[in-house]
Design a protein around this motif. Structure first.
Motif, PDB file in Angstrom:
ATOM      1  N   ILE A  55       2.208  69.921  30.536  1.00  0.00           N
ATOM      2  CA  ILE A  55       1.210  68.552  30.619  1.00  0.00           C
ATOM      3  C   ILE A  55       1.676  67.586  31.605  1.00  0.00           C
ATOM      4  CG2 ILE A  55       0.981  66.557  29.075  1.00  0.00           C
ATOM      5  CD1 ILE A  55       0.204  68.042  26.780  1.00  0.00           C
ATOM      6  N   SER A  56       0.636  67.125  32.278  1.00  0.00           N
ATOM      7  CA  SER A  56       0.873  65.946  33.471  1.00  0.00           C
ATOM      8  C   SER A  56      -0.266  64.826  33.120  1.00  0.00           C
ATOM      9  CB  SER A  56       0.683  66.538  34.659  1.00  0.00           C
ATOM     10  OG  SER A  56       1.462  67.964  34.710  1.00  0.00           O
ATOM     11  N   PHE A  57       0.067  63.964  33.294  1.00  0.00           N
ATOM     12  CA  PHE A  57      -0.858  62.946  33.109  1.00  0.00           C
ATOM     13  C   PHE A  57       0.231  61.497  33.729  1.00  0.00           C
ATOM     14  CE2 PHE A  57       0.951  62.613  28.944  1.00  0.00           C
ATOM     15  CZ  PHE A  57       1.035  61.475  28.662  1.00  0.00           C
ATOM     16  N   ASN A  58      -0.696  60.333  34.124  1.00  0.00           N
ATOM     17  CA  ASN A  58      -0.217  59.171  34.518  1.00  0.00           C
ATOM     18  C   ASN A  58      -0.852  57.872  33.551  1.00  0.00           C
ATOM     19  OD1 ASN A  58       0.958  60.498  36.366  1.00  0.00           O
ATOM     20  ND2 ASN A  58       0.057  59.287  37.983  1.00  0.00           N
ATOM     21  N   VAL A  59      -0.133  57.114  33.098  1.00  0.00           N
ATOM     22  CA  VAL A  59      -0.834  56.010  32.532  1.00  0.00           C
ATOM     23  C   VAL A  59      -0.357  54.747  33.095  1.00  0.00           C
ATOM     24  CG1 VAL A  59      -0.676  54.767  30.250  1.00  0.00           C
ATOM     25  CG2 VAL A  59      -0.381  57.238  30.052  1.00  0.00           C
ATOM     26  N   GLU A  60      -1.452  53.811  33.724  1.00  0.00           N
ATOM     27  CA  GLU A  60      -1.229  52.719  34.520  1.00  0.00           C
ATOM     28  C   GLU A  60      -0.761  51.713  33.457  1.00  0.00           C
ATOM     29  OE1 GLU A  60      -1.375  53.156  37.670  1.00  0.00           O
ATOM     30  OE2 GLU A  60      -2.166  55.065  37.293  1.00  0.00           O
ATOM     31  N   LYS A  61       0.085  50.512  34.266  1.00  0.00           N
ATOM     32  CA  LYS A  61       0.502  49.335  33.654  1.00  0.00           C
ATOM     33  C   LYS A  61      -0.446  48.694  32.934  1.00  0.00           C
ATOM     34  CE  LYS A  61       4.907  47.800  34.844  1.00  0.00           C
ATOM     35  NZ  LYS A  61       5.478  48.804  35.773  1.00  0.00           N
ATOM     36  N   GLY A  62      -0.575  48.436  31.816  1.00  0.00           N
ATOM     37  CA  GLY A  62      -1.433  47.648  30.852  1.00  0.00           C
ATOM     38  C   GLY A  62      -2.652  48.567  30.297  1.00  0.00           C
ATOM     39  N   GLU A  63      -2.580  49.842  30.550  1.00  0.00           N
ATOM     40  CA  GLU A  63      -3.542  50.509  30.101  1.00  0.00           C
ATOM     41  C   GLU A  63      -3.544  50.845  28.648  1.00  0.00           C
ATOM     42  OE1 GLU A  63      -5.953  54.328  32.334  1.00  0.00           O
ATOM     43  OE2 GLU A  63      -3.746  54.110  32.258  1.00  0.00           O
ATOM     44  N   LEU A  64      -4.670  51.101  28.048  1.00  0.00           N
ATOM     45  CA  LEU A  64      -4.685  51.651  26.456  1.00  0.00           C
ATOM     46  C   LEU A  64      -5.228  53.037  26.722  1.00  0.00           C
ATOM     47  CD1 LEU A  64      -4.526  51.248  23.526  1.00  0.00           C
ATOM     48  CD2 LEU A  64      -6.781  50.298  23.530  1.00  0.00           C
ATOM     49  N   PHE A  65      -4.130  53.816  26.517  1.00  0.00           N
ATOM     50  CA  PHE A  65      -4.350  55.439  26.785  1.00  0.00           C
ATOM     51  C   PHE A  65      -4.192  56.030  25.601  1.00  0.00           C
ATOM     52  CE2 PHE A  65      -3.679  59.623  28.587  1.00  0.00           C
ATOM     53  CZ  PHE A  65      -4.314  59.428  29.754  1.00  0.00           C
ATOM     54  N   GLY A  66      -5.447  56.961  25.234  1.00  0.00           N
ATOM     55  CA  GLY A  66      -5.412  57.654  23.985  1.00  0.00           C
ATOM     56  C   GLY A  66      -5.445  59.107  24.393  1.00  0.00           C
ATOM     57  N   ILE A  67      -4.493  59.758  23.510  1.00  0.00           N
ATOM     58  CA  ILE A  67      -4.303  61.222  23.452  1.00  0.00           C
ATOM     59  C   ILE A  67      -4.983  61.734  22.159  1.00  0.00           C
ATOM     60  CG2 ILE A  67      -2.482  63.175  23.244  1.00  0.00           C
ATOM     61  CD1 ILE A  67      -1.797  61.718  25.596  1.00  0.00           C
ATOM     62  N   ILE A  68      -6.027  62.386  22.551  1.00  0.00           N
ATOM     63  CA  ILE A  68      -7.104  62.853  21.242  1.00  0.00           C
ATOM     64  C   ILE A  68      -6.800  64.195  21.289  1.00  0.00           C
ATOM     65  CG2 ILE A  68      -9.251  62.862  20.401  1.00  0.00           C
ATOM     66  CD1 ILE A  68      -8.638  59.927  21.338  1.00  0.00           C
TER      67      ILE A  68
ATOM     68  N   MET B 291      -6.106  45.008  16.993  1.00  0.00           N
ATOM     69  CA  MET B 291      -4.875  44.389  16.917  1.00  0.00           C
ATOM     70  C   MET B 291      -4.072  45.087  18.580  1.00  0.00           C
ATOM     71  SD  MET B 291      -2.788  44.468  13.567  1.00  0.00           S
ATOM     72  CE  MET B 291      -3.387  45.492  12.644  1.00  0.00           C
ATOM     73  N   LEU B 292      -4.742  46.345  18.580  1.00  0.00           N
ATOM     74  CA  LEU B 292      -4.296  46.956  19.904  1.00  0.00           C
ATOM     75  C   LEU B 292      -4.835  46.364  20.968  1.00  0.00           C
ATOM     76  CD1 LEU B 292      -3.954  50.733  19.075  1.00  0.00           C
ATOM     77  CD2 LEU B 292      -2.248  49.195  18.881  1.00  0.00           C
ATOM     78  N   ARG B 293      -6.296  46.121  20.922  1.00  0.00           N
ATOM     79  CA  ARG B 293      -7.014  45.443  22.003  1.00  0.00           C
ATOM     80  C   ARG B 293      -6.168  43.895  22.417  1.00  0.00           C
ATOM     81  NH1 ARG B 293     -10.326  47.256  25.503  1.00  0.00           N
ATOM     82  NH2 ARG B 293     -10.336  49.076  24.716  1.00  0.00           N
ATOM     83  N   GLY B 294      -5.825  43.389  21.341  1.00  0.00           N
ATOM     84  CA  GLY B 294      -4.933  42.110  21.617  1.00  0.00           C
ATOM     85  C   GLY B 294      -3.782  42.268  22.372  1.00  0.00           C
TER      86      GLY B 294
ATOM     87  N   GLU C  70     -12.347  57.251  17.837  1.00  0.00           N
ATOM     88  CA  GLU C  70     -11.525  56.335  18.113  1.00  0.00           C
ATOM     89  C   GLU C  70     -11.446  56.423  19.608  1.00  0.00           C
ATOM     90  OE1 GLU C  70      -7.912  56.536  15.948  1.00  0.00           O
ATOM     91  OE2 GLU C  70      -8.842  55.594  14.247  1.00  0.00           O
ATOM     92  N   ALA C  71     -11.735  57.334  20.453  1.00  0.00           N
ATOM     93  CA  ALA C  71     -11.486  57.664  21.696  1.00  0.00           C
ATOM     94  C   ALA C  71     -12.224  56.523  22.431  1.00  0.00           C
ATOM     95  CB  ALA C  71     -12.112  59.013  22.134  1.00  0.00           C
ATOM     96  N   SER C  72     -13.385  56.117  22.187  1.00  0.00           N
ATOM     97  CA  SER C  72     -14.158  55.153  22.784  1.00  0.00           C
ATOM     98  C   SER C  72     -13.718  53.986  22.782  1.00  0.00           C
ATOM     99  CB  SER C  72     -15.525  55.159  22.420  1.00  0.00           C
ATOM    100  OG  SER C  72     -15.663  54.925  20.872  1.00  0.00           O
ATOM    101  N   LEU C  73     -12.654  53.658  22.021  1.00  0.00           N
ATOM    102  CA  LEU C  73     -11.792  52.230  22.026  1.00  0.00           C
ATOM    103  C   LEU C  73     -10.806  52.478  23.150  1.00  0.00           C
ATOM    104  CD1 LEU C  73     -11.820  52.315  18.339  1.00  0.00           C
ATOM    105  CD2 LEU C  73     -13.381  50.971  19.521  1.00  0.00           C
ATOM    106  N   CYS C  74     -10.485  53.431  23.699  1.00  0.00           N
ATOM    107  CA  CYS C  74      -9.443  53.462  24.558  1.00  0.00           C
ATOM    108  C   CYS C  74      -9.938  53.245  26.025  1.00  0.00           C
ATOM    109  CB  CYS C  74      -8.634  54.898  24.654  1.00  0.00           C
ATOM    110  SG  CYS C  74      -8.129  55.389  23.338  1.00  0.00           S
ATOM    111  N   ASP C  75      -9.264  52.809  27.016  1.00  0.00           N
ATOM    112  CA  ASP C  75      -9.589  52.768  28.490  1.00  0.00           C
ATOM    113  C   ASP C  75      -9.801  54.236  28.871  1.00  0.00           C
ATOM    114  OD1 ASP C  75      -9.171  50.182  28.416  1.00  0.00           O
ATOM    115  OD2 ASP C  75      -7.143  49.984  29.036  1.00  0.00           O
ATOM    116  N   ARG C  76      -8.644  55.001  28.753  1.00  0.00           N
ATOM    117  CA  ARG C  76      -8.686  56.237  29.171  1.00  0.00           C
ATOM    118  C   ARG C  76      -8.288  57.259  28.126  1.00  0.00           C
ATOM    119  NH1 ARG C  76      -6.246  58.555  34.026  1.00  0.00           N
ATOM    120  NH2 ARG C  76      -4.294  57.140  33.576  1.00  0.00           N
TER     121      ARG C  76
END
Lengths: 305, 372
Positions: free
Chosen positions: A26-39, A178-181, A198-204
């Protein structure tokens, strides 16, 4: 620099004869300040991935960094900077709410007062119960307390493994708010969930299945990649209807989605044709309408291919 | 240090909130020490005796009354049929049959010699052994009395006669409880030290809290010390309770210094805490920990010299007792309580115990990996 970089992570369980591969590179990157979902569904490898990234499990192949620190070599540095909330409630059930929070603050060498403003919004909701033992809290309260404990040392990266599993709809909504906050405060959040909505609530999001990533994109991007015609159908006999539809040439997929069945078809078919086909089969109260795809449709489609 | 302080505070809080553990610590020693020493006794009493008297003479009646007045035997059956007596044994109503032949008194008077037959139910080996021995010695005694009556002894005994008289040291009245209570106390301390520790650590694994602890920057040794210290304290505490009960209830006042016992116990607890830690690293649920502990406890107790003497064990079992920490503590307890041994007398025990502690703890720490 990305907050989380996973590079070709492999994890296998078992020995010689009976090997089960939980993660296939598995490979992926999460940027700083991102809300990243693993679905992904249960057993997709989400928890193994989280345990590797939080230094609880050693990968069998590949490497990963969190805040630039290697998860194997620099585990000590990572543990200072990340917050982890496991899928299973794992605070001390026989300690009270306040004692749990104080305990976790202390072992991170900090105090509740020091980072109170970070947890305040969440903590005020459970403060009325602060002298209650953690084991006696409701499911939603437990999740809030666990989040507080994971945040008490002001981590820069937060790992939440299925935080909303087994939590009622209202608490789930509150939890995502709360996560958004927290995201606004610049905390990088990696969250896993089996719930497609819940995926649509994530940035990526990364859609994972059987230990492999099927797609990584923003929720909109993933939905946009779904190109086939999609209809929602409903009759008085849903189960028979699905069987009948799957027999019709040009119907690729048919599955239940809420009170409708979603029908994926080849471009040749349209709603009117489906409608008349179903009426001919003797269905009553037939309703067929075009519908916009959601993440679940994309997931089903990706899973099939 | 601050972290350790909080870990300890948390542990003690949890211990005192868990009613099951509290019961284990306070009630278990009291009950075990109050009840076990009264019941677990080597002396065999109430042996049920069946007498087959074919003689019905003055002598046979004298013999029977001598046997029954000894206090060890209950006359369960009296008849002149061996068959009936055997039925009593088969029905498990009698343990021992004493058959007196018809010519018993005649033989004694005329031939100076008579024979009796004992048939013993050997299903309970200890009872059979001791019952037979008791009866034999009573009959010998009876024999002597008769001879005194009939034979005029010469001034000097014509046969060589060696008489032995014995005197019991350290426990002059062979008080069984003096010997048993210190041993039971060791078992109690071991339970608290090894098994509560292992269950406590495994519980953290079972409910997943160890996961949450492991993602924190807390040091391995802090976590382990935080677990071991409370049970070290509790173990010494239980020992204190036990010694108090021994004194108040059984009047057992150690001849040696109580400080010597505590000194050795402190070292001993280090070893058993290591054992507890070791058990916890090899198990992942409390059930497994309990079963493994139970197995080890049985081995330690049965091969520890609590009930049976180590000196009469086969060589391999004796070799095992050399690495059995329980056997050392039982021995030290008895040495100090009954004999009044001091630190210098138990120096080899101390050294060995220190060795066992080092081995068990390093093994445990080696196999306890904070990272899975």
């Amino acid at each position: 620099m990305s907050a989380i970089i996973a590079n070709n992570l492999v994890k296998t369980y078992g020995k010689k004869k009976d090997v089960m591969t939980a993660l296939h590179g598995i490979s992926f990157n999460v940027e700083k300040g991102e809300l990243f979902g693993i679905i992904g569904p249960d057993g997709a490898g989400k928890t193994s991935l989280f345990r590797i990234l939080t230094t609880l499990l050693l990968p069998d192949g590949g490497n990963a960094t969190v805040n630039g620190y290697d998860v194997v070599k620099d585990y000590r540095a990572i543990r200072q900077q990340v917050g982890y909330m496991p899928g299973r409630f794992s605070l001390y059930q026989d300690l009270t709410v306040a004692e749990n929070l104080e305990f976790f603050a202390t072992i991170f060498n900090t105090s509740i007062a020091e980072h109170y403003d970070l947890v305040r919004d969440i903590y005020v909701q459970i403060e009325p119960f602060k002298d209650r033992r953690a084991g006696k809290l409701s499911g939603g309260m437990k999740q809030k307390l666990a989040l507080c404990c994971a945040l008490i040392h002001e981590p820069s990266v937060l790992f939440l493994d299925e935080p909303t599993t087994g939590v009622d709809a209202v608490s789930r909504k509150e939890f995502w708010e709360m996560l958004r906050g927290l995201k606004e405060r610049g905390i990088t959040i990696l969250v896993s969930t089996p719930y497609m909505d819940e995926a649509s609530l994530c940035d990526r999001v990364a859609l994972i299945q059987n230990g492999g990533i099927m797609s990584i994109n923003s929720p909109e991007g993933i939905i946009a990649s779904f190109q086939k015609p999609l209809f929602a159908a409903r009759t008085s006999r849903m189960l028979n209807m699905q069987q009948d539809l799957l027999q019709l040439e040009g119907v690729e997929e048919c599955y239940l989605c809420g009170e409708y069945s979603h029908v994926v078809v080849k471009p040749a078919l349209d709603a009117a044709q489906l409608d008349s086909y179903l009426r001919n089969k003797g269905h009553e109260a037939v309703e067929v309408k075009p519908v916009a795809p959601n993440i679940e449709d994309c997931f089903m489609d990706l899973m099939k291919n | 240090m601050r972290t350790l302080k909080f870990l300890l505070q948390k542990e003690f809080r949890q211990v005192f909130r868990d009613p099951a553990i509290l019961r284990m610590i306070f009630i278990m020693p009291v009950i075990q020490l109050m009840i076990l020493p009264w019941a677990a006794d080597y002396e065999v009493k109430n042996i049920r005796l069946a007498v087959v008297d074919n003689n019905h003479s003055d002598y046979s009646r004298q013999l029977i009354s001598k046997v029954t007045s000894s206090g060890y035997f209950q006359l369960q059956h009296y008849s002149s049929s061996m068959q009936q007596a055997m039925q009593e044994i088969e029905a498990d109503k009698a343990d021992l049959v004493l058959e007196i032949p018809a010519h018993f008194s005649k033989d004694i008077v005329k031939e100076d010699e008579a024979s009796l037959m004992m048939s013993i139910n050997a299903i309970n080996g200890v009872k059979a052994n001791l019952g037979g021995a008791y009866l034999r010695s009573i009959i010998q005694d009876f024999n002597r009395e008769i001879r005194l009556r009939w034979i005029q002894f010469p001034r000097f005994n014509p046969e060589l006669n060696i008489e032995t008289t014995s005197s019991n040291w350290f426990n002059p009245h062979l008080n069984y409880r003096y010997f048993m209570v210190p041993g039971i106390l060791v078992v109690l301390v071991t339970m608290v030290g090894a098994f509560l520790t292992s269950m406590n650590i495994v519980r953290e694994k079972e409910i997943g809290t160890i996961e949450q602890i492991n993602v924190t920057p807390i040091h391995k040794y802090h976590f382990i010390l935080g677990k071991l210290i409370p049970f070290w304290v509790l173990g010494l505490f239980v020992l204190g309770i036990g010694l108090t009960i021994a004194r108040l209830v059984y009047g057992i006042v150690p001849v040696g210094n109580v400080a010597t016992i505590f000194c050795f116990a402190a070292l001993y607890l280090l070893a058993v805490l290591g054992l507890g830690l070791l058990i916890s690293t090899y198990t992942s649920s409390q059930q497994q920990a309990i079963l493994l502990s139970f197995f080890l406890m049985m081995v330690f107790i049965l091969l520890g010299g609590l009930y049976t003497s180590i000196d009469s064990m086969p060589a391999w079992a004796k070799a095992f007792t050399k690495i059995n920490p329980v056997s050392y503590f039982i021995e030290v307890m008895r040495m100090v309580v009954l004999k009044g041994s001091g630190l210098w007398d138990i120096r080899y025990h101390m050294l060995t115990m220190a060795g066992i502690a080092v081995v068990l703890n390093s093994w445990a720490i080696f196999s306890y990996r904070k990272r899975a």
